[in-house]
Design a protein around this motif. Sequence first.
Motif, PDB file in Angstrom:
ATOM      1  N   GLU A   1     -16.150  53.076 -87.791  1.00  0.00           N
ATOM      2  CA  GLU A   1     -17.449  53.463 -87.877  1.00  0.00           C
ATOM      3  C   GLU A   1     -18.190  53.429 -86.747  1.00  0.00           C
ATOM      4  O   GLU A   1     -18.894  54.382 -86.508  1.00  0.00           O
ATOM      5  CB  GLU A   1     -17.883  52.509 -89.052  1.00  0.00           C
ATOM      6  N   LEU A   2     -18.057  52.454 -86.040  1.00  0.00           N
ATOM      7  CA  LEU A   2     -18.973  52.108 -84.602  1.00  0.00           C
ATOM      8  C   LEU A   2     -18.487  53.363 -83.656  1.00  0.00           C
ATOM      9  O   LEU A   2     -19.307  53.987 -83.182  1.00  0.00           O
ATOM     10  CB  LEU A   2     -18.645  50.938 -84.270  1.00  0.00           C
ATOM     11  N   LEU A   3     -17.142  53.457 -83.461  1.00  0.00           N
ATOM     12  CA  LEU A   3     -16.695  54.303 -82.656  1.00  0.00           C
ATOM     13  C   LEU A   3     -16.960  55.900 -82.960  1.00  0.00           C
ATOM     14  O   LEU A   3     -17.263  56.725 -82.007  1.00  0.00           O
ATOM     15  CB  LEU A   3     -15.257  54.327 -82.319  1.00  0.00           C
ATOM     16  N   ARG A   4     -16.980  56.342 -84.197  1.00  0.00           N
ATOM     17  CA  ARG A   4     -17.390  57.420 -84.713  1.00  0.00           C
ATOM     18  C   ARG A   4     -18.894  57.641 -84.375  1.00  0.00           C
ATOM     19  O   ARG A   4     -19.393  58.638 -83.810  1.00  0.00           O
ATOM     20  CB  ARG A   4     -17.117  57.476 -86.230  1.00  0.00           C
ATOM     21  N   LEU A   5     -19.785  56.714 -84.644  1.00  0.00           N
ATOM     22  CA  LEU A   5     -21.127  56.770 -84.193  1.00  0.00           C
ATOM     23  C   LEU A   5     -21.494  56.951 -82.935  1.00  0.00           C
ATOM     24  O   LEU A   5     -22.299  57.918 -82.413  1.00  0.00           O
ATOM     25  CB  LEU A   5     -21.742  55.768 -84.893  1.00  0.00           C
ATOM     26  N   LEU A   6     -20.662  56.270 -82.230  1.00  0.00           N
ATOM     27  CA  LEU A   6     -20.768  56.626 -80.449  1.00  0.00           C
ATOM     28  C   LEU A   6     -20.049  57.849 -79.765  1.00  0.00           C
ATOM     29  O   LEU A   6     -20.420  57.886 -78.799  1.00  0.00           O
ATOM     30  CB  LEU A   6     -20.016  55.219 -79.852  1.00  0.00           C
ATOM     31  N   GLY A   7     -19.323  58.427 -80.872  1.00  0.00           N
ATOM     32  CA  GLY A   7     -18.908  59.822 -80.384  1.00  0.00           C
ATOM     33  C   GLY A   7     -17.342  59.426 -79.765  1.00  0.00           C
ATOM     34  O   GLY A   7     -16.685  60.572 -79.250  1.00  0.00           O
ATOM     35  N   GLU A   8     -16.961  58.356 -79.817  1.00  0.00           N
ATOM     36  CA  GLU A   8     -15.514  58.141 -79.291  1.00  0.00           C
ATOM     37  C   GLU A   8     -14.595  58.502 -80.373  1.00  0.00           C
ATOM     38  O   GLU A   8     -13.905  57.733 -81.085  1.00  0.00           O
ATOM     39  CB  GLU A   8     -15.301  56.743 -78.963  1.00  0.00           C
ATOM     40  N   PHE A   9     -14.528  59.693 -80.562  1.00  0.00           N
ATOM     41  CA  PHE A   9     -13.609  60.222 -81.954  1.00  0.00           C
ATOM     42  C   PHE A   9     -12.062  59.883 -81.878  1.00  0.00           C
ATOM     43  O   PHE A   9     -11.586  59.450 -82.886  1.00  0.00           O
ATOM     44  CB  PHE A   9     -14.093  61.850 -81.969  1.00  0.00           C
ATOM     45  N   ALA A  10     -11.420  59.999 -80.793  1.00  0.00           N
ATOM     46  CA  ALA A  10     -10.182  59.749 -80.827  1.00  0.00           C
ATOM     47  C   ALA A  10      -9.917  58.119 -81.125  1.00  0.00           C
ATOM     48  O   ALA A  10      -8.881  57.897 -81.625  1.00  0.00           O
ATOM     49  CB  ALA A  10      -9.577  60.111 -79.202  1.00  0.00           C
ATOM     50  N   ALA A  11     -10.809  57.331 -80.419  1.00  0.00           N
ATOM     51  CA  ALA A  11     -10.418  55.991 -80.654  1.00  0.00           C
ATOM     52  C   ALA A  11     -10.864  55.844 -82.122  1.00  0.00           C
ATOM     53  O   ALA A  11     -10.407  54.872 -82.783  1.00  0.00           O
ATOM     54  CB  ALA A  11     -11.363  55.182 -79.789  1.00  0.00           C
ATOM     55  N   ALA A  12     -11.871  56.316 -82.701  1.00  0.00           N
ATOM     56  CA  ALA A  12     -12.103  56.335 -84.061  1.00  0.00           C
ATOM     57  C   ALA A  12     -11.068  56.540 -85.026  1.00  0.00           C
ATOM     58  O   ALA A  12     -10.681  55.866 -85.943  1.00  0.00           O
ATOM     59  CB  ALA A  12     -13.562  56.951 -84.335  1.00  0.00           C
ATOM     60  N   GLU A  13     -10.586  57.694 -84.775  1.00  0.00           N
ATOM     61  CA  GLU A  13      -9.274  58.166 -85.255  1.00  0.00           C
ATOM     62  C   GLU A  13      -8.206  56.975 -85.497  1.00  0.00           C
ATOM     63  O   GLU A  13      -7.594  56.688 -86.508  1.00  0.00           O
ATOM     64  CB  GLU A  13      -8.576  59.356 -84.921  1.00  0.00           C
ATOM     65  N   ARG A  14      -7.996  56.358 -84.361  1.00  0.00           N
ATOM     66  CA  ARG A  14      -6.985  55.319 -84.296  1.00  0.00           C
ATOM     67  C   ARG A  14      -7.321  54.222 -85.158  1.00  0.00           C
ATOM     68  O   ARG A  14      -6.255  53.394 -85.882  1.00  0.00           O
ATOM     69  CB  ARG A  14      -6.577  54.957 -82.773  1.00  0.00           C
ATOM     70  N   ALA A  15      -8.455  53.970 -85.058  1.00  0.00           N
ATOM     71  CA  ALA A  15      -9.142  52.751 -85.833  1.00  0.00           C
ATOM     72  C   ALA A  15      -8.865  52.839 -87.337  1.00  0.00           C
ATOM     73  O   ALA A  15      -8.600  51.765 -88.038  1.00  0.00           O
ATOM     74  CB  ALA A  15     -10.376  52.245 -85.545  1.00  0.00           C
ATOM     75  N   TYR A  16      -9.446  54.046 -87.656  1.00  0.00           N
ATOM     76  CA  TYR A  16      -9.004  54.274 -88.962  1.00  0.00           C
ATOM     77  C   TYR A  16      -7.746  54.279 -89.718  1.00  0.00           C
ATOM     78  O   TYR A  16      -7.217  53.831 -90.575  1.00  0.00           O
ATOM     79  CB  TYR A  16      -9.857  55.812 -89.545  1.00  0.00           C
ATOM     80  N   GLU A  17      -6.829  54.911 -88.662  1.00  0.00           N
ATOM     81  CA  GLU A  17      -5.489  54.772 -89.045  1.00  0.00           C
ATOM     82  C   GLU A  17      -5.127  53.346 -89.017  1.00  0.00           C
ATOM     83  O   GLU A  17      -4.200  53.011 -90.120  1.00  0.00           O
ATOM     84  CB  GLU A  17      -4.621  55.572 -88.038  1.00  0.00           C
ATOM     85  N   GLU A  18      -5.303  52.352 -88.468  1.00  0.00           N
ATOM     86  CA  GLU A  18      -4.961  50.845 -88.228  1.00  0.00           C
ATOM     87  C   GLU A  18      -5.631  50.180 -89.868  1.00  0.00           C
ATOM     88  O   GLU A  18      -4.774  49.677 -90.382  1.00  0.00           O
ATOM     89  CB  GLU A  18      -5.721  50.032 -86.978  1.00  0.00           C
ATOM     90  N   ALA A  19      -6.945  50.700 -89.947  1.00  0.00           N
ATOM     91  CA  ALA A  19      -7.362  50.269 -91.265  1.00  0.00           C
ATOM     92  C   ALA A  19      -6.600  50.516 -92.481  1.00  0.00           C
ATOM     93  O   ALA A  19      -6.194  49.735 -93.392  1.00  0.00           O
ATOM     94  CB  ALA A  19      -8.911  50.881 -91.660  1.00  0.00           C
ATOM     95  N   SER A  20      -5.996  51.922 -92.479  1.00  0.00           N
ATOM     96  CA  SER A  20      -5.273  52.173 -93.415  1.00  0.00           C
ATOM     97  C   SER A  20      -3.774  51.655 -93.448  1.00  0.00           C
ATOM     98  O   SER A  20      -3.306  51.271 -94.517  1.00  0.00           O
ATOM     99  CB  SER A  20      -4.770  53.735 -93.572  1.00  0.00           C
ATOM    100  N   ARG A  21      -3.336  51.589 -92.460  1.00  0.00           N
ATOM    101  CA  ARG A  21      -2.047  50.570 -92.383  1.00  0.00           C
ATOM    102  C   ARG A  21      -2.110  49.176 -92.721  1.00  0.00           C
ATOM    103  O   ARG A  21      -1.126  48.660 -93.360  1.00  0.00           O
ATOM    104  CB  ARG A  21      -1.536  50.658 -90.819  1.00  0.00           C
ATOM    105  N   PHE A  22      -3.324  48.526 -92.543  1.00  0.00           N
ATOM    106  CA  PHE A  22      -3.508  47.384 -93.105  1.00  0.00           C
ATOM    107  C   PHE A  22      -4.028  47.228 -94.502  1.00  0.00           C
ATOM    108  O   PHE A  22      -4.366  46.159 -95.198  1.00  0.00           O
ATOM    109  CB  PHE A  22      -4.375  46.379 -92.166  1.00  0.00           C
ATOM    110  N   GLY A  23      -4.142  48.384 -94.984  1.00  0.00           N
ATOM    111  CA  GLY A  23      -4.267  48.291 -96.712  1.00  0.00           C
ATOM    112  C   GLY A  23      -5.878  48.694 -97.102  1.00  0.00           C
ATOM    113  O   GLY A  23      -6.137  48.226 -98.136  1.00  0.00           O
ATOM    114  N   TRP A  24      -6.616  48.904 -96.048  1.00  0.00           N
ATOM    115  CA  TRP A  24      -7.998  49.292 -96.308  1.00  0.00           C
ATOM    116  C   TRP A  24      -8.466  50.821 -96.312  1.00  0.00           C
ATOM    117  O   TRP A  24      -7.932  51.374 -95.436  1.00  0.00           O
ATOM    118  CB  TRP A  24      -8.863  48.602 -95.194  1.00  0.00           C
ATOM    119  N   GLU A  25      -8.854  51.340 -97.456  1.00  0.00           N
ATOM    120  CA  GLU A  25      -9.118  52.681 -97.388  1.00  0.00           C
ATOM    121  C   GLU A  25     -10.218  52.897 -96.559  1.00  0.00           C
ATOM    122  O   GLU A  25     -11.252  52.583 -96.291  1.00  0.00           O
ATOM    123  CB  GLU A  25      -9.951  52.803 -99.067  1.00  0.00           C
ATOM    124  N   PRO A  26      -9.584  53.909 -95.667  1.00  0.00           N
ATOM    125  CA  PRO A  26     -10.767  54.271 -94.372  1.00  0.00           C
ATOM    126  C   PRO A  26     -11.754  55.314 -94.826  1.00  0.00           C
ATOM    127  O   PRO A  26     -12.205  56.163 -93.860  1.00  0.00           O
ATOM    128  CB  PRO A  26      -9.678  54.956 -93.446  1.00  0.00           C
TER     129      PRO A  26
END
Length: 542
Positions: A288-313
């Motif tokens: 969420e923070l990376l998306r707001l900051l405009g760091e979209f590639a890093a945000a994508e990776r963070a959402y992927e990790e959230a999903s991998r750990f069982g959290w709906e992104p």
Amino acid sequence: MNTVDDLRRGREAFAQRAWKDAFESLVRADEIERLAPEDLELLGVAAFMLAREEDFMSALERAHRGYSDDGRELRAVRCAFWIGTTLLLRGEHAQGGGWLGRAQRLLDRQETDAVERGYVLVPAIFRHEAAGDFDTAAAVAAEAAEIAERFGDADLLALALHARGWMLIKLGRVEEGLALFDEAMVSVVAGELSPVVTGIVYCAVILYCQQVYEVRRAGEWTAALSRWCEQQPDLISFTGRCLVHRAEIMQLRGAWPDALEEAQRAGVRLVEVTNRRAAGLAYYRQGELLRLLGEFAAAERAYEEASRFGWEPQPGLALLRLAHGRTDAALAAIRRALVETEEPLKRAGLLAAAVEILLAAGEQEQAREACREFEAVAGTFESELLTAMVGYTQGAVHLGDGDAAAALPVLRRAWEMWQKLEAPYEAARVRVLLAKACRQLGDQDSAALELDAARGTFEELGAAPDLARLGVPSEASGLSEREVEVLRLVAAGRSNKEIAAELVISEHTVARHLQNIFAKLRVTSRTAAAAYAFEHHLVKTQ
């Protein structure tokens, strides 16, 4: 040092909450002469606070056997309860149920009443919750609280009160539920509870407050939890959750770099202690923070990790797709999430994002329907934060209808509420809509003032995508091909060192290119330069 010295030191360290010293001293004492069940319980708690879960379970199993052998079956029941509960929380339902069954069997052999009968009710509360039977769950929690009061057991009372509070909130009885949270937290803050129960109730109440959008309470209790954690330098358990909660509050208050750092620390800590779901939440907050900051590639990776750990992104990932201009993908994602989600409080955040995405897709009627449902949810749970969120969506829908006169008062009230909640980013987003309303009504001067204020806030926060949506003067151009490459990487969140490595140039050359870029674009910061890149589609979408 002999057993007596180690045992005395371990007990003293435990009393001082010096968990590492307590654990190591008690382990040394146990190696020389087997600890009594009471001291094994101390060893187990010290292990728990150090996130040594297997050592915690082993110590409690031995304490359970010791109490059983001594004929102290009620103490054995207490150990079995904690073992079973811990296993259930780890997802090991068969073993957890077995230990809780053992606790119940031991209790059934007792001829007298005991406070332990209240403890074995606690897992039943959450079984009824999982089945959607909140009335029965609340009734079981009330029964456990009555037993706790009768026996004067502060731990059980706090566990029962906060659980009953959450069930009442799920039943729509928000004020009653929050009052029970406050009552439970009085004993927590006063230091009346055992260490493990203190951490459990702290984290649960803060999480529940955030889920019901009670941001003021969440902030107050998060500050108290932080102080509690800081008083115990060795503490590992609960600290990851504390960092996540702190990150969420910091994000709302506009301290985004600090919030991102806390969320990243939380992710590392929670992965270390194998709390997968909480780790997923930490990664989602990073996204969420990376998306707001405009760091979209890093945000994508963070959402992927959230999903991998069982959290709906969601809704973050859908909003990221929208920011990339992939409106169809954003629509599909948010619609899927809404289909899967029935619980009103969970739907609230999805509905707020759905309105934004539907409006962007030109689906005005569907946006209006989503807004009406959101209004109904907010009316049920009566939260200032929810009310402010609804005000933004109502204003956006009115503007989509071309009804600026209806939008203005709603948006003005929403802005005032965000100001009251000390949420600068959300307040600035409302001002952008206020500017649109003023412009529709022909008041260009007021529109310019609103936009200037919003732009200033976005600059301070580093909200590059929002700055991009406000636009950058078109005459700011003339970049060379290499400068465009550098600008793209700046917009992607790369540091000078990373840019130098990727383009195989020196950091000094990168710095010189940045000076030229700032001069040509007439900007003074990386944030503003990134905003230009987003506005002019220089950042590659995924």
